[in-house]
Design a protein around this motif. Structure first.
Motif, PDB file in Angstrom:
ATOM      1  N   PRO A 336     -35.277 -17.994   0.329  1.00  0.00           N
ATOM      2  CA  PRO A 336     -35.418 -16.845  -0.565  1.00  0.00           C
ATOM      3  C   PRO A 336     -35.353 -15.519   0.198  1.00  0.00           C
ATOM      4  O   PRO A 336     -34.752 -14.556  -0.266  1.00  0.00           O
ATOM      5  N   SER A 337     -35.973 -15.499   1.384  1.00  0.00           N
ATOM      6  CA  SER A 337     -36.019 -14.269   2.180  1.00  0.00           C
ATOM      7  C   SER A 337     -34.621 -13.809   2.555  1.00  0.00           C
ATOM      8  O   SER A 337     -34.261 -12.631   2.376  1.00  0.00           O
ATOM      9  N   LEU A 338     -33.821 -14.725   3.093  1.00  0.00           N
ATOM     10  CA  LEU A 338     -32.482 -14.355   3.545  1.00  0.00           C
ATOM     11  C   LEU A 338     -31.580 -14.011   2.361  1.00  0.00           C
ATOM     12  O   LEU A 338     -30.726 -13.119   2.449  1.00  0.00           O
ATOM     13  N   ASP A 339     -31.783 -14.689   1.255  1.00  0.00           N
ATOM     14  CA  ASP A 339     -31.012 -14.396   0.052  1.00  0.00           C
ATOM     15  C   ASP A 339     -31.280 -12.963  -0.417  1.00  0.00           C
ATOM     16  O   ASP A 339     -30.353 -12.202  -0.731  1.00  0.00           O
ATOM     17  N   ILE A 340     -32.543 -12.574  -0.449  1.00  0.00           N
ATOM     18  CA  ILE A 340     -32.909 -11.221  -0.870  1.00  0.00           C
ATOM     19  C   ILE A 340     -32.341 -10.186   0.098  1.00  0.00           C
ATOM     20  O   ILE A 340     -31.786  -9.158  -0.313  1.00  0.00           O
ATOM     21  N   ALA A 341     -32.453 -10.453   1.389  1.00  0.00           N
ATOM     22  CA  ALA A 341     -31.917  -9.524   2.387  1.00  0.00           C
ATOM     23  C   ALA A 341     -30.416  -9.336   2.191  1.00  0.00           C
ATOM     24  O   ALA A 341     -29.900  -8.205   2.251  1.00  0.00           O
ATOM     25  N   GLY A 342     -29.711 -10.436   1.959  1.00  0.00           N
ATOM     26  CA  GLY A 342     -28.269 -10.358   1.756  1.00  0.00           C
ATOM     27  C   GLY A 342     -27.900  -9.597   0.497  1.00  0.00           C
ATOM     28  O   GLY A 342     -26.922  -8.838   0.473  1.00  0.00           O
ATOM     29  N   ARG A 343     -28.670  -9.789  -0.561  1.00  0.00           N
ATOM     30  CA  ARG A 343     -28.390  -9.081  -1.819  1.00  0.00           C
ATOM     31  C   ARG A 343     -28.577  -7.572  -1.660  1.00  0.00           C
ATOM     32  O   ARG A 343     -27.784  -6.777  -2.165  1.00  0.00           O
ATOM     33  N   LEU A 344     -29.644  -7.186  -0.956  1.00  0.00           N
ATOM     34  CA  LEU A 344     -29.894  -5.765  -0.756  1.00  0.00           C
ATOM     35  C   LEU A 344     -28.804  -5.131   0.106  1.00  0.00           C
ATOM     36  O   LEU A 344     -28.359  -4.007  -0.157  1.00  0.00           O
ATOM     37  N   GLY A 346     -25.793  -6.152   0.181  1.00  0.00           N
ATOM     38  CA  GLY A 346     -24.645  -6.074  -0.713  1.00  0.00           C
ATOM     39  C   GLY A 346     -24.698  -4.893  -1.664  1.00  0.00           C
ATOM     40  O   GLY A 346     -23.662  -4.410  -2.133  1.00  0.00           O
ATOM     41  N   LEU A 347     -25.910  -4.414  -1.950  1.00  0.00           N
ATOM     42  CA  LEU A 347     -26.082  -3.252  -2.831  1.00  0.00           C
ATOM     43  C   LEU A 347     -26.020  -1.939  -2.063  1.00  0.00           C
ATOM     44  O   LEU A 347     -26.238  -0.878  -2.639  1.00  0.00           O
ATOM     45  N   GLY A 348     -25.752  -2.031  -0.762  1.00  0.00           N
ATOM     46  CA  GLY A 348     -25.569  -0.813   0.034  1.00  0.00           C
ATOM     47  C   GLY A 348     -26.739  -0.421   0.897  1.00  0.00           C
ATOM     48  O   GLY A 348     -26.679   0.604   1.594  1.00  0.00           O
ATOM     49  N   ALA A 349     -27.820  -1.190   0.885  1.00  0.00           N
ATOM     50  CA  ALA A 349     -28.961  -0.870   1.744  1.00  0.00           C
ATOM     51  C   ALA A 349     -28.623  -1.175   3.200  1.00  0.00           C
ATOM     52  O   ALA A 349     -27.771  -2.021   3.497  1.00  0.00           O
ATOM     53  N   HIS A 350     -29.296  -0.467   4.097  1.00  0.00           N
ATOM     54  CA  HIS A 350     -29.224  -0.807   5.522  1.00  0.00           C
ATOM     55  C   HIS A 350     -30.423  -1.704   5.812  1.00  0.00           C
ATOM     56  O   HIS A 350     -31.558  -1.226   5.893  1.00  0.00           O
ATOM     57  N   VAL A 351     -30.177  -3.002   5.915  1.00  0.00           N
ATOM     58  CA  VAL A 351     -31.256  -3.971   6.077  1.00  0.00           C
ATOM     59  C   VAL A 351     -31.478  -4.251   7.559  1.00  0.00           C
ATOM     60  O   VAL A 351     -30.591  -4.773   8.255  1.00  0.00           O
ATOM     61  N   ALA A 352     -32.662  -3.894   8.040  1.00  0.00           N
ATOM     62  CA  ALA A 352     -33.080  -4.215   9.404  1.00  0.00           C
ATOM     63  C   ALA A 352     -33.980  -5.437   9.311  1.00  0.00           C
ATOM     64  O   ALA A 352     -35.069  -5.373   8.732  1.00  0.00           O
ATOM     65  N   ALA A 353     -33.524  -6.561   9.847  1.00  0.00           N
ATOM     66  CA  ALA A 353     -34.200  -7.838   9.613  1.00  0.00           C
ATOM     67  C   ALA A 353     -34.759  -8.423  10.894  1.00  0.00           C
ATOM     68  O   ALA A 353     -34.108  -8.400  11.949  1.00  0.00           O
ATOM     69  N   TYR A 354     -35.956  -9.004  10.765  1.00  0.00           N
ATOM     70  CA  TYR A 354     -36.609  -9.619  11.927  1.00  0.00           C
ATOM     71  C   TYR A 354     -37.336 -10.883  11.502  1.00  0.00           C
ATOM     72  O   TYR A 354     -37.924 -10.956  10.419  1.00  0.00           O
ATOM     73  N   ASP A 355     -37.297 -11.882  12.353  1.00  0.00           N
ATOM     74  CA  ASP A 355     -38.063 -13.120  12.183  1.00  0.00           C
ATOM     75  C   ASP A 355     -38.411 -13.632  13.574  1.00  0.00           C
ATOM     76  O   ASP A 355     -37.568 -13.555  14.486  1.00  0.00           O
ATOM     77  N   PRO A 356     -39.611 -14.165  13.776  1.00  0.00           N
ATOM     78  CA  PRO A 356     -39.986 -14.638  15.106  1.00  0.00           C
ATOM     79  C   PRO A 356     -39.107 -15.759  15.657  1.00  0.00           C
ATOM     80  O   PRO A 356     -38.974 -15.912  16.863  1.00  0.00           O
ATOM     81  N   GLU A 357     -38.502 -16.567  14.762  1.00  0.00           N
ATOM     82  CA  GLU A 357     -37.714 -17.711  15.239  1.00  0.00           C
ATOM     83  C   GLU A 357     -36.349 -17.852  14.584  1.00  0.00           C
ATOM     84  O   GLU A 357     -35.489 -18.546  15.113  1.00  0.00           O
ATOM     85  N   ALA A 358     -36.114 -17.237  13.452  1.00  0.00           N
ATOM     86  CA  ALA A 358     -34.933 -17.562  12.643  1.00  0.00           C
ATOM     87  C   ALA A 358     -33.791 -16.558  12.739  1.00  0.00           C
ATOM     88  O   ALA A 358     -32.840 -16.649  11.963  1.00  0.00           O
ATOM     89  N   VAL A 359     -33.827 -15.643  13.684  1.00  0.00           N
ATOM     90  CA  VAL A 359     -32.742 -14.662  13.779  1.00  0.00           C
ATOM     91  C   VAL A 359     -31.407 -15.341  14.080  1.00  0.00           C
ATOM     92  O   VAL A 359     -30.379 -15.034  13.473  1.00  0.00           O
ATOM     93  N   VAL A 360     -31.408 -16.288  15.007  1.00  0.00           N
ATOM     94  CA  VAL A 360     -30.163 -16.949  15.395  1.00  0.00           C
ATOM     95  C   VAL A 360     -29.571 -17.718  14.218  1.00  0.00           C
ATOM     96  O   VAL A 360     -28.370 -17.623  13.923  1.00  0.00           O
TER      97      VAL A 360
END
Length: 435
Positions: A336-344, A346-360
């Motif tokens: 759900p987290s990555l889906d929301i980040a991708g949608r935002l 796609g709507l033109g937001a600049h999404v700065a994303a961080y996860d302790p283990e899942a970035v790769v």
């Protein structure tokens, strides 16, 4: 015992290393040479707490080896099937890998061998495979032993499970199979782990039924969150109150973004598809609503982000904390987290994303996001903060320090894991799920 594990994905790698930890002699097979090379070098191909340690220990002891050659399983007595059953285009489980694994294994089975299914399959699959195994190798037996692993606790759940389920044939053949599995799981049984011996279809149904129930419970509290948001109630307090009822219980009554990962979404859809094939679609029709409620929570967070940013996210910097579908994992399947980040994004937001283990793992799916090395890097200059996976690192954030990093103190607590009072005291506009 001499054991083989067919498939070295999440389930298979954990099971193979855990069996070696328990003292068995294990050979693990996979068709992916890269995966085998990494495992043979003691490198876990995914993040799972405790796995690197028991893998290193097993390799040092000589009790485990990894190979791409199925012929190397010939001297094993027990063969665990641990391959994936992904969702097919119709929603039904794709059994391509299961069927291929059995076909590759059969030429190397002895007459006293036991094939033990661990993959989650549609009910009726085990009976079909049992017929194929017994026809090809008279005397060989197929049984089903479903897994109940929780990502982040998979090693513990394998070595010390909360229950063991054996799906075995009737009569003497089933009694022999039960005795063999008792030997495999002797350590757990000695600790008092409950053991249930059932028929094959019941064993197949246990896993999907459990997942369907858990998914229903999660979607129920998220439906209550929808009501709470309209009337001004607090769904967290509501969950605490109804959770005191022993018939309901508090576990899995946490409103948020809903479930994701490689099991619950796939399994409830495959279960519905199988019910339709069996001519009883109405029996599981409610799971369509469970699925819909779950997906609506993602829509809600996107809508909430737009609302908090004045109706339009385009050009706005949004910090997304958490990309894995749950903490203590790098799994981003149906996250759900990555889906929301991708949608935002796609709507033109600049999404700065961080996860302790899942970035790769997230980068492979959503390369367009701006991934950062620390939470502070993601937060710096953000006009909106979304906490979407409940890692302890995020629970423990100092709200006052975060306020000094962001451009605008607005936070969406997508997992209701933050201290609301502390964040509001630090000047944040706080929005939780159903609160």
């Amino acid at each position: 015992m001499r054991i083989s594990v067919i498939g070295c994905g999440y389930l298979g790698a954990v099971h193979a290393a855990s069996m070696a930890k328990l003292g068995h002699d294990v050979v693990a097979v996979d068709v992916d040479p890269g995966k085998i090379e990494r495992l043979a070098a003691g490198e876990a191909p995914f993040f799972e707490p405790g796995l690197p340690e028991i893998l290193t220990e097993a390799l040092a002891s000589g009790r485990i080896r990894f190979t791409t050659d199925m012929a190397e399983v010939a001297d094993a007595t027990v063969h665990f099937l641990a391959v994936g059953t992904p969702q097919g285009p119709t929603g039904a489980a794709d059994l391509t890998y299961v069927d291929a694994a059995v076909a590759s294994l059969v030429p190397h089975l002895s007459a006293d061998a036991y094939v033990v299914g661990k993959s989650t399959v549609p009910v009726g699959t085990a009976a079909r495979l049992a017929g194929e195994v017994e026809a090809a190798v008279p005397g060989a037996t197929l049984v089903w032993n479903p897994e109940f692993l929780r990502e982040g606790f998979a090693v513990q759940d394998t070595i010390s499970p909360d229950r063991l389920v054996y799906g075995v044939p009737a009569g003497e053949q089933g009694e022999r199979a039960t005795a063999v599995l008792d030997e495999v799981y002797a350590s757990a049984l000695a600790e008092g782990t409950p053991r249930l011996v059932v028929d094959l279809p019941t064993a197949e149904l246990v896993k999907v039924s459990a997942n369907a129930f858990l998914a229903t419970k999660i979607s129920f509290i998220n439906a209550m969150a929808e009501i709470a948001e309209v009337v001004g109630a607090d769904v967290t307090a509501l969950a605490d109150a109804i959770g005191h009822d022993a018939r309901i219980g508090r576990k899995f009554l946490n409103a948020g973004l809903g479930f994701g990962g490689g099991c619950l979404p796939k399994d409830i859809r495959a279960f519905q598809a199988r019910a339709s094939e069996l001519g009883v679609p109405d029996s599981l029709a409610f799971l369509a609503d469970v699925d819909a409620i779950n997906l609506r929570r993602r829509d809600h967070v996107v809508t909430l982000a737009q609302e908090l940013l004045g109706g339009d996210v385009a050009g706005k910097r949004v910090a997304v904390l958490g990309l894995a579908f749950k903490p203590n994992s790098d799994d981003v399947r149906d996250s759900p987290s990555l889906d929301i980040a991708g949608r935002l994004e796609g709507l033109g937001a600049h999404v700065a994303a961080y996860d302790p283990e899942a970035v790769v793992t997230a980068r492979r799916v959503r390369p367009e996001l701006d991934y950062t090395e620390t939470a502070a890097d993601a937060l710096r200059g953000a006009e909106l903060v979304l906490v979407l996976t409940e890692w302890n690192e995020f629970r423990e954030l100092d709200a006052s320090e975060v306020a000094g990093l962001v451009a605008s103190p607005v936070v969406v607590d997508g997992r209701n894991c933050l201290d609301r009072d502390a964040w509001t005291a630090a000047g944040f506009t706080y929005r939780g799920m159903g609160r």
